[in-house]
Scaffold this motif. Structure first.
Motif: not given
Length: 71
Positions: A2-4, A32-34, A40-41, A47-48
């Motif tokens: 899982r992503p988590e 990476r994301s922001d 929110e990041a 999700d990324a």
């Protein structure tokens, strides 16, 4: 997986880079994301990770085992 299950490092971005926060998955190169807030990041980061894993599967690339599971 899982992503988590993957580590996400969240840090503030300097105003010169637009401010907000960046989430980086150190186990997944280039993932990476922001977001405007740390929360929110973090959401965007997971999700990324999901997108990174999906793309790696489609390309037949190795997906690293999350450190927490490898131990």
């Amino acid at each position: 997986m899982r992503p988590e299950d993957y580590e996400l490092d969240v840090r503030p971005l300097p105003l010169e880079e637009g401010g907000g926060f960046e989430a980086v998955a150190p186990e997944l190169p280039g993932c990476r994301s922001d977001g405007e807030t740390p929360e929110e990041a973090l959401r965007n980061g997971y999700d990324a990770i999901a997108c990174w894993i999906e793309a790696a599967r489609e390309m037949g690339r190795h997906i690293p085992t999350p450190r927490a599971r490898a131990a």
